[in-house]
Design an enzyme around this catalytic site. Structure first.
Site, PDB file in Angstrom:
ATOM      1  N   LYS A  56       0.821  -1.226   0.000  1.00  9.84           N
ATOM      2  CA  LYS A  56       0.000   0.000   0.000  1.00  9.84           C
ATOM      3  C   LYS A  56       0.847   1.265   0.000  1.00  9.84           C
ATOM      4  O   LYS A  56       0.386   2.317  -0.445  1.00  9.84           O
ATOM      5  CB  LYS A  56      -0.969   0.009   1.185  1.00  9.84           C
ATOM      6  CG  LYS A  56      -1.788  -1.244   1.309  1.00  9.84           C
ATOM      7  CD  LYS A  56      -2.530  -1.612   0.036  1.00  9.84           C
ATOM      8  CE  LYS A  56      -3.229  -2.935   0.244  1.00  9.84           C
ATOM      9  NZ  LYS A  56      -3.792  -3.557  -0.899  1.00  9.84           N
ATOM     10  N   TYR A 270     -11.604 -15.080   3.690  1.00 13.37           N
ATOM     11  CA  TYR A 270     -10.640 -13.983   3.893  1.00 13.37           C
ATOM     12  C   TYR A 270     -10.277 -13.857   5.378  1.00 13.37           C
ATOM     13  O   TYR A 270     -11.168 -13.799   6.237  1.00 13.37           O
ATOM     14  CB  TYR A 270     -11.259 -12.666   3.389  1.00 13.37           C
ATOM     15  CG  TYR A 270     -10.400 -11.476   3.737  1.00 13.37           C
ATOM     16  CD1 TYR A 270      -9.303 -11.147   2.957  1.00 13.37           C
ATOM     17  CD2 TYR A 270     -10.660 -10.710   4.870  1.00 13.37           C
ATOM     18  CE1 TYR A 270      -8.478 -10.075   3.289  1.00 13.37           C
ATOM     19  CE2 TYR A 270      -9.855  -9.638   5.215  1.00 13.37           C
ATOM     20  CZ  TYR A 270      -8.766  -9.331   4.424  1.00 13.37           C
ATOM     21  OH  TYR A 270      -7.954  -8.279   4.768  1.00 13.37           O
ATOM     22  N   TYR A 296      -2.413 -12.628   3.655  1.00 12.20           N
ATOM     23  CA  TYR A 296      -2.125 -12.461   2.217  1.00 12.20           C
ATOM     24  C   TYR A 296      -0.936 -13.312   1.777  1.00 12.20           C
ATOM     25  O   TYR A 296      -1.082 -14.313   1.082  1.00 12.20           O
ATOM     26  CB  TYR A 296      -1.848 -10.985   1.911  1.00 12.20           C
ATOM     27  CG  TYR A 296      -3.030 -10.083   2.165  1.00 12.20           C
ATOM     28  CD1 TYR A 296      -3.998  -9.892   1.189  1.00 12.20           C
ATOM     29  CD2 TYR A 296      -3.188  -9.433   3.385  1.00 12.20           C
ATOM     30  CE1 TYR A 296      -5.083  -9.071   1.414  1.00 12.20           C
ATOM     31  CE2 TYR A 296      -4.277  -8.608   3.613  1.00 12.20           C
ATOM     32  CZ  TYR A 296      -5.213  -8.431   2.633  1.00 12.20           C
ATOM     33  OH  TYR A 296      -6.292  -7.621   2.854  1.00 12.20           O
TER      34      TYR A 296
END
Ligand SMILES: Cc1ncc(COP(=O)(O)O)c(C=O)c1O
Length: 338
Positions: A56, A270, A296
């Site tokens: 990010k 998730y 992730y």
């Protein structure tokens, strides 16, 4: 060498390229399982350098650049309670002198006290973000509107960053990373056949595809989904972001045939740990001294390892695993690593 257009708004949050490193001891460990193994490299975007690092930071260079150009003084974004994106947004805002509002949804049914007190959430607090926790099922659109209005009523100018920073502005960063990997590989005489990465809100994947289109490259982008369950659930949105990004950087369009996603490593959903994620995190830590994350990159690496052990990746390939960060999330899942 192919380059992005120079006039895109950009606020620098990191210094220079991240390292591209070989993973010889991971390869040895996989070879000892009796399967041929490609050459494995890792692109260290966990080392972007901003408050714990991660993908990010890259997207936020373009998003904060855009926010500043539009005269914003406050950024708002959303994510899960342990969002790396929210933590990086809080850090980027601090560095750029902006206020950060984080709307964190309790969407992940993971029950460990640390999940709601440690990891990214702890760092969000230290970074000075305004945090609003919302229960599962809350009306996200209504909450966004309410927060935007509160900021405007207080005289502020808000800029909305989508979940994961995944729009054409943010994804431009991963077109840039594609070119950065190609340039680093060229310097070292490597031909990269495949880039493997974990995919959540699709912006990283979309950006890599746009960069690949710009470079007219044959390198395969191999995504491992950690959020969407199947191809139908992501294809339209992925191609939309990829093509808006391609358009923004002057690349050819991206098509259905460019999209390769492995959905076998999501597990129960998730943010929910899997045994293959735990094994992958431990194996990479114990062979290379590199920490992945539970949500992730652990699942992404589990995907790469299983594709290698299943003989799905030819041994003459050179593979780059893109480490997109997330290590602070480990502290929210201590029970998964017992
Ligand atoms: C550590 C990490 N890796 C990968 C991703 C996935 O990136 P994207 O949301 O662009 O698909 C994220 C997203 O939050 C992340 O935090």
């Amino acid at each position: 060498m192919t380059q992005l257009p120079e006039n895109l708004p950009h606020y620098p949050l990191m210094d220079g390229p991240t390292p591209l490193q070989e993973m010889p001891r991971l390869r040895e460990a996989l070879l000892s399982e009796g399967q041929p193994c490609p050459h494995i490299f890792i692109k260290r975007d966990d080392l972007t350098g901003l408050a714990g690092g991660g993908n990010k930071t890259r997207k936020l260079e373009y998003l904060i650049g855009d926010a500043l150009e539009k005269g914003a003084d406050t950024v708002i974004t959303a994510g899960a309670v342990q969002s790396n994106h929210a933590r990086q947004t809080a850090a980027a805002a601090a560095k750029a002198g902006l206020q950060a509002h984080l709307i964190l949804f309790e969407t992940v049914g993971y029950d460990e006290p640390a999940y709601k007190s440690s990891g990214n959430l702890l760092l969000d607090r230290i970074l000075g973000a305004n945090i609003r926790l919302e229960p599962k099922g809350a009306d996200a659109r209504a909450v966004f509107e309410e927060v935007m209005n509160e900021i405007r009523d207080a005289g502020g100018t808000p800029y909305l960053i989508p979940v994961g920073g995944s729009n054409a502005v943010g994804s431009t960063a991963y077109a840039e990373v594609f070119l950065e990997i190609m340039s680093q590989a060229k310097t070292r005489g490597l031909n990269v056949d495949r880039i493997v990465h974990a995919s959540g809100s699709l912006g990283t994947h979309a950006g890599l595809l746009a960069g690949r289109a710009l470079a007219k490259s044959a390198t395969r982008i191999h995504a491992v989904s950690v959020s969407k369950p199947d191809r139908a659930s992501l294809l339209d949105e992925l191609l939309e972001i990829a093509n808006q990004t391609a358009d923004r950087i002057g690349a050819d369009p991206v098509g259905d045939e460019d999209v390769h996603v492995d959905f076998r490593h999501l597990g129960d959903g998730y943010g929910l740990p899997t045994t293959s994620m735990v094994s992958a995190v431990e194996l990479v830590a114990r062979t290379e001294g590199i920490l992945l994350d539970p949500v992730y990159t652990g699942k992404g690496m589990a995907g790469l390892i299983s594709s290698i052990l299943n003989g799905e990746i030819p041994e003459n390939e050179t593979v780059v695993f893109l480490h997109t960060g997330g290590m602070p999330g480990l502290f929210a899942y201590p029970g998964a690593f017992n």
